[in-house]
Design a protein around this motif. Structure first.
Motif, PDB file in Angstrom:
ATOM      1  N   LEU A  31       0.832  -1.208   0.000  1.00 15.07           N
ATOM      2  CA  LEU A  31       0.000   0.000   0.000  1.00 15.07           C
ATOM      3  C   LEU A  31       0.863   1.254   0.000  1.00 15.07           C
ATOM      4  O   LEU A  31       0.552   2.235  -0.681  1.00 15.07           O
ATOM      5  N   LEU A  32       1.926   1.216   0.765  1.00 17.32           N
ATOM      6  CA  LEU A  32       2.844   2.356   0.784  1.00 17.32           C
ATOM      7  C   LEU A  32       3.457   2.574  -0.595  1.00 17.32           C
ATOM      8  O   LEU A  32       3.605   3.718  -1.059  1.00 17.32           O
ATOM      9  N   GLY A  33       3.774   1.471  -1.276  1.00 16.78           N
ATOM     10  CA  GLY A  33       4.315   1.591  -2.620  1.00 16.78           C
ATOM     11  C   GLY A  33       3.316   2.184  -3.595  1.00 16.78           C
ATOM     12  O   GLY A  33       3.667   3.050  -4.410  1.00 16.78           O
ATOM     13  N   VAL A  34       2.062   1.744  -3.507  1.00 12.26           N
ATOM     14  CA  VAL A  34       1.016   2.288  -4.385  1.00 12.26           C
ATOM     15  C   VAL A  34       0.847   3.782  -4.151  1.00 12.26           C
ATOM     16  O   VAL A  34       0.802   4.585  -5.096  1.00 12.26           O
ATOM     17  N   LEU A  35       0.768   4.182  -2.882  1.00 12.43           N
ATOM     18  CA  LEU A  35       0.526   5.591  -2.568  1.00 12.43           C
ATOM     19  C   LEU A  35       1.706   6.476  -2.944  1.00 12.43           C
ATOM     20  O   LEU A  35       1.523   7.624  -3.378  1.00 12.43           O
ATOM     21  N   THR A  36       2.909   5.959  -2.770  1.00 15.27           N
ATOM     22  CA  THR A  36       4.086   6.734  -3.157  1.00 15.27           C
ATOM     23  C   THR A  36       4.125   6.911  -4.672  1.00 15.27           C
ATOM     24  O   THR A  36       4.429   8.009  -5.174  1.00 15.27           O
ATOM     25  N   LEU A  37       3.793   5.846  -5.393  1.00 15.64           N
ATOM     26  CA  LEU A  37       3.753   5.921  -6.851  1.00 15.64           C
ATOM     27  C   LEU A  37       2.674   6.889  -7.333  1.00 15.64           C
ATOM     28  O   LEU A  37       2.851   7.581  -8.339  1.00 15.64           O
ATOM     29  N   ARG A  38       1.571   6.951  -6.622  1.00 12.39           N
ATOM     30  CA  ARG A  38       0.419   7.769  -7.028  1.00 12.39           C
ATOM     31  C   ARG A  38       0.325   9.052  -6.206  1.00 12.39           C
ATOM     32  O   ARG A  38      -0.768   9.516  -5.878  1.00 12.39           O
ATOM     33  N   TRP A  39       1.455   9.643  -5.882  1.00  9.49           N
ATOM     34  CA  TRP A  39       1.483  10.822  -5.000  1.00  9.49           C
ATOM     35  C   TRP A  39       0.648  11.974  -5.558  1.00  9.49           C
ATOM     36  O   TRP A  39      -0.075  12.637  -4.814  1.00  9.49           O
ATOM     37  N   SER A  40       0.742  12.239  -6.848  1.00  9.82           N
ATOM     38  CA  SER A  40      -0.020  13.356  -7.421  1.00  9.82           C
ATOM     39  C   SER A  40      -1.518  13.142  -7.271  1.00  9.82           C
ATOM     40  O   SER A  40      -2.271  14.091  -7.040  1.00  9.82           O
ATOM     41  N   TRP A  41      -1.955  11.890  -7.392  1.00  7.91           N
ATOM     42  CA  TRP A  41      -3.374  11.590  -7.169  1.00  7.91           C
ATOM     43  C   TRP A  41      -3.742  11.838  -5.710  1.00  7.91           C
ATOM     44  O   TRP A  41      -4.821  12.377  -5.413  1.00  7.91           O
ATOM     45  N   LEU A  42      -2.853  11.454  -4.807  1.00  6.43           N
ATOM     46  CA  LEU A  42      -3.121  11.654  -3.372  1.00  6.43           C
ATOM     47  C   LEU A  42      -3.394  13.110  -3.051  1.00  6.43           C
ATOM     48  O   LEU A  42      -4.239  13.425  -2.216  1.00  6.43           O
ATOM     49  N   LEU A  43      -2.663  13.999  -3.695  1.00  8.41           N
ATOM     50  CA  LEU A  43      -2.839  15.420  -3.417  1.00  8.41           C
ATOM     51  C   LEU A  43      -4.211  15.910  -3.855  1.00  8.41           C
ATOM     52  O   LEU A  43      -4.700  16.929  -3.356  1.00  8.41           O
ATOM     53  N   GLU A  44      -4.835  15.193  -4.777  1.00  6.82           N
ATOM     54  CA  GLU A  44      -6.191  15.537  -5.209  1.00  6.82           C
ATOM     55  C   GLU A  44      -7.248  14.856  -4.355  1.00  6.82           C
ATOM     56  O   GLU A  44      -8.443  15.139  -4.494  1.00  6.82           O
ATOM     57  N   GLU A  45      -6.814  13.945  -3.482  1.00  9.66           N
ATOM     58  CA  GLU A  45      -7.720  13.222  -2.583  1.00  9.66           C
ATOM     59  C   GLU A  45      -7.226  13.380  -1.150  1.00  9.66           C
ATOM     60  O   GLU A  45      -6.695  12.450  -0.544  1.00  9.66           O
ATOM     61  N   PRO A  46      -7.374  14.579  -0.574  1.00  9.49           N
ATOM     62  CA  PRO A  46      -6.776  14.825   0.745  1.00  9.49           C
ATOM     63  C   PRO A  46      -7.278  13.893   1.842  1.00  9.49           C
ATOM     64  O   PRO A  46      -6.545  13.604   2.783  1.00  9.49           O
ATOM     65  N   SER A  47      -8.514  13.404   1.735  1.00  7.57           N
ATOM     66  CA  SER A  47      -9.006  12.493   2.777  1.00  7.57           C
ATOM     67  C   SER A  47      -8.249  11.166   2.758  1.00  7.57           C
ATOM     68  O   SER A  47      -8.037  10.547   3.810  1.00  7.57           O
ATOM     69  N   VAL A  48      -7.814  10.728   1.560  1.00 10.29           N
ATOM     70  CA  VAL A  48      -7.013   9.504   1.472  1.00 10.29           C
ATOM     71  C   VAL A  48      -5.609   9.770   2.003  1.00 10.29           C
ATOM     72  O   VAL A  48      -5.044   8.963   2.757  1.00 10.29           O
ATOM     73  N   LEU A  49      -5.038  10.907   1.635  1.00 11.75           N
ATOM     74  CA  LEU A  49      -3.707  11.267   2.125  1.00 11.75           C
ATOM     75  C   LEU A  49      -3.665  11.300   3.639  1.00 11.75           C
ATOM     76  O   LEU A  49      -2.771  10.714   4.269  1.00 11.75           O
ATOM     77  N   THR A  50      -4.626  11.965   4.250  1.00 15.57           N
ATOM     78  CA  THR A  50      -4.604  12.104   5.709  1.00 15.57           C
ATOM     79  C   THR A  50      -4.956  10.793   6.407  1.00 15.57           C
ATOM     80  O   THR A  50      -4.440  10.504   7.487  1.00 15.57           O
ATOM     81  N   SER A  51      -5.812   9.974   5.793  1.00 11.61           N
ATOM     82  CA  SER A  51      -6.101   8.659   6.365  1.00 11.61           C
ATOM     83  C   SER A  51      -4.854   7.783   6.351  1.00 11.61           C
ATOM     84  O   SER A  51      -4.546   7.091   7.335  1.00 11.61           O
ATOM     85  N   ALA A  52      -4.137   7.808   5.238  1.00 10.55           N
ATOM     86  CA  ALA A  52      -2.893   7.045   5.149  1.00 10.55           C
ATOM     87  C   ALA A  52      -1.859   7.573   6.138  1.00 10.55           C
ATOM     88  O   ALA A  52      -1.141   6.794   6.784  1.00 10.55           O
ATOM     89  N   LEU A  53      -1.768   8.883   6.278  1.00  5.38           N
ATOM     90  CA  LEU A  53      -0.834   9.473   7.236  1.00  5.38           C
ATOM     91  C   LEU A  53      -1.151   9.004   8.652  1.00  5.38           C
ATOM     92  O   LEU A  53      -0.250   8.612   9.406  1.00  5.38           O
ATOM     93  N   PHE A  54      -2.416   9.034   9.026  1.00  8.56           N
ATOM     94  CA  PHE A  54      -2.807   8.567  10.365  1.00  8.56           C
ATOM     95  C   PHE A  54      -2.349   7.130  10.572  1.00  8.56           C
ATOM     96  O   PHE A  54      -1.749   6.790  11.599  1.00  8.56           O
ATOM     97  N   LEU A  55      -2.652   6.266   9.604  1.00  9.65           N
ATOM     98  CA  LEU A  55      -2.293   4.849   9.751  1.00  9.65           C
ATOM     99  C   LEU A  55      -0.792   4.659   9.869  1.00  9.65           C
ATOM    100  O   LEU A  55      -0.317   3.958  10.776  1.00  9.65           O
ATOM    101  N   PHE A  56      -0.005   5.266   8.980  1.00 13.15           N
ATOM    102  CA  PHE A  56       1.429   4.992   8.985  1.00 13.15           C
ATOM    103  C   PHE A  56       2.143   5.645  10.166  1.00 13.15           C
ATOM    104  O   PHE A  56       3.146   5.107  10.653  1.00 13.15           O
ATOM    105  N   LEU A  57       1.632   6.756  10.664  1.00 12.74           N
ATOM    106  CA  LEU A  57       2.168   7.289  11.920  1.00 12.74           C
ATOM    107  C   LEU A  57       1.908   6.310  13.061  1.00 12.74           C
ATOM    108  O   LEU A  57       2.774   6.075  13.908  1.00 12.74           O
ATOM    109  N   ARG A  58       0.709   5.760  13.058  1.00 19.04           N
ATOM    110  CA  ARG A  58       0.356   4.804  14.116  1.00 19.04           C
ATOM    111  C   ARG A  58       1.209   3.545  14.011  1.00 19.04           C
ATOM    112  O   ARG A  58       1.675   3.012  15.030  1.00 19.04           O
ATOM    113  N   LEU A  59       1.431   3.064  12.796  1.00 15.60           N
ATOM    114  CA  LEU A  59       2.266   1.877  12.604  1.00 15.60           C
ATOM    115  C   LEU A  59       3.705   2.134  13.029  1.00 15.60           C
ATOM    116  O   LEU A  59       4.359   1.256  13.615  1.00 15.60           O
TER     117      LEU A  59
END
Length: 468
Positions: free
Chosen positions: A153-181
């Motif tokens: 999942l981290l690989g997918v999100l890193t590859l699709r970074w520009s898309w993430l910036l257009e989907e801030p709720s996904v970016l922040t959800s992923a940030l919450f999870l990976f900080l917690r991990l």
């Protein structure tokens, strides 16, 4: 073509009922399989029902067929789709939410690959699919399949970074999870090549999000501070924290912002959420023991799984607010569930984290912007534990006093006023009739009662009268 020759998608136990979603997908695939090989028919499906059946068949084939055929199914999909991939994505979302643990390893890998491709096509609903997949990464689970899922999942999100910036709720959800991990992963000693690589990737993703998109990250609210404080021993986050301290208005802004429930769901899997909501809406107090034993055996059995208790406490307090008819019934109350979760924490580190999770909204409570339901479990647990479990009451009172004095010494006055507001509000709203059970109970040590009385009343007798 016999359905018995259709490739398998899910693992099914000997005594498990067939999965309804898989059956419908499998039947569509078996029925249309002769039409799914190149060259594809030039005509589009002639009816909505035919289109629906074809999309189900392509979804099944893309996840379960051999690699070359699976690729052909996706090509067929791209040539056929007429609804922005909405039905296809909804089908994958349903599988993710309800069947992910039973997907064959090959199907899981395909699902992630297909999801990345759907991001590239801007498919309708792919944001919800990504968040659902993120939620299957278990807190407190260091098994190879769980680490693999986090890596992928981290690989997918890193590859699709520009898309993430257009989907801030996904970016922040992923940030919450990976900080917690990261707070879990950094408790393990360095030297495991795979874990070290994953930690490095998690740090890179989180620091990039916070450095480049902090204005989006504030949507997480005050729990972002809680997560960052768990990581101050990590050099990259220590520098980031020091930069935040230079801008105290950023921290104050986060403290004032209650964390939306959707972020707190990132700490627990969909299966844990379903089971916990069932316990808190259907199970009677007198029947709770066997259900709790099952839950503990499933989700809290191994020592490292205690980490999930912290996230479960936050979920119970802030993401599960039952209606009045449940609150008035004999269903297991939230405060009792929190008390049980605290007992599941045998290591002091996890116990402290769970107690902080319980009281966190008290430290910044504002009656206008914060829900009283977020602070209700703590006061009811303290009051209802007297006299049978008075040791627990004393432990919680002592912990709250320590938080007020030491959680953020530069903002002690703010925290003190917030906690006093919380106590006034639970009495005003009738959550408890008074605080006498805590301030006058002879079973609680006199010194603790005196400190607690100063905490809630201050030195002003009028304040004491107002609270009581």
């Amino acid at each position: 073509m016999s359905s018995s020759s259709v490739p398998q998608l899910l693992l099914t136990g000997e005594h498990e009922a067939a999965d309804g979603t898989e059956l419908s997908l499998r039947e569509a695939f078996a029925l249309l399989r002769p039409r799914l090989r190149p060259p594809f028919p030039l005509r589009s499906p002639s009816s909505p029902a035919e289109y629906h059946q074809l999309i189900l068949a392509l979804a099944y084939g893309a996840l379960s067929d051999h690699p070359r055929a699976a690729r052909a199914h996706l090509v067929h999909l791209h040539a056929t789709v007429s609804d922005g991939y909405s039905l296809f994505t909804r089908t994958l979302l349903h599988l993710s939410l309800h069947s992910f643990p039973r997907l064959l390893p090959s199907a899981r890998a395909r699902l992630l690959s297909v999801t990345s491709e759907l991001i590239g096509t801007a498919a309708v609903g792919v944001d919800r699919l990504v968040v659902s997949l993120l939620r299957w990464v278990h807190i407190g689970d260091f098994s190879p399949p769980n680490l693999w899922l986090a890596e992928q999942l981290l690989g997918v999100l890193t590859l699709r970074w520009s898309w993430l910036l257009e989907e801030p709720s996904v970016l922040t959800s992923a940030l919450f999870l990976f900080l917690r991990l990261l707070s879990d992963h950094y408790r393990l000693a360095a030297g495991d090549g795979r874990m070290d690589s994953l930690k490095s990737a998690e740090v890179g993703f989180c620091v990039r999000a916070l450095r480049e998109q902090f204005h989006l990250c504030v949507a997480i609210g005050r729990d972002l501070v809680r997560l960052l404080q768990d990581l101050v021993s990590v050099p990259e986050f220590r520098r980031l924290w020091e930069d935040l301290l230079i801008r105290p208005s950023d921290i104050s802004r986060l403290y004032r912002r209650s964390t939306p429930a959707e972020y707190l769901l990132m700490g627990i899997t969909p299966e844990m959420e379903t089971r916990m909501r069932f316990l808190l809406s259907q199970v009677k107090t007198g029947s709770r023991r066997r259900y709790l034993e099952w839950f503990a055996g499933k989700f809290l059995r191994r020592p490292e799984q205690e980490a999930a208790a912290v996230d479960l406490v936050r979920f119970v307090c802030c993401a599960h607010h039952p209606p009045n008819e449940v609150l008035r019934s004999d269903v297991v109350p939230r405060w009792m569930m929190v008390g049980w979760l605290l007992t599941a924490c045998r290591k002091n580190y996890f116990a402290a984290g769970a107690k902080l999770a319980l009281f966190y909204d008290w430290l910044f409570f504002d009656e206008v912007n914060d829900s009283i339901m977020n602070i209700e479990p703590a006061i009811l647990l303290m009051v209802n534990s007297v006299p049978e479990y008075v040791e627990l009451t004393q432990t919680l009172m002592e912990f709250l006093l320590l938080l007020v004095d030491h959680y953020d010494e530069g903002r002690r006055d703010l925290i003190l006023q917030s906690v006093r507001k919380a106590f006034r509000e639970v009495v005003r709203k009738g959550v408890v009739q008074s605080l006498d059970a805590l301030s006058t109970c002879s079973l609680i040590s006199p010194a603790l009662r005196e400190s607690f009385t100063r905490l809630i009343h201050g030195s002003n007798p009028a304040q004491a009268q107002a609270v009581d």
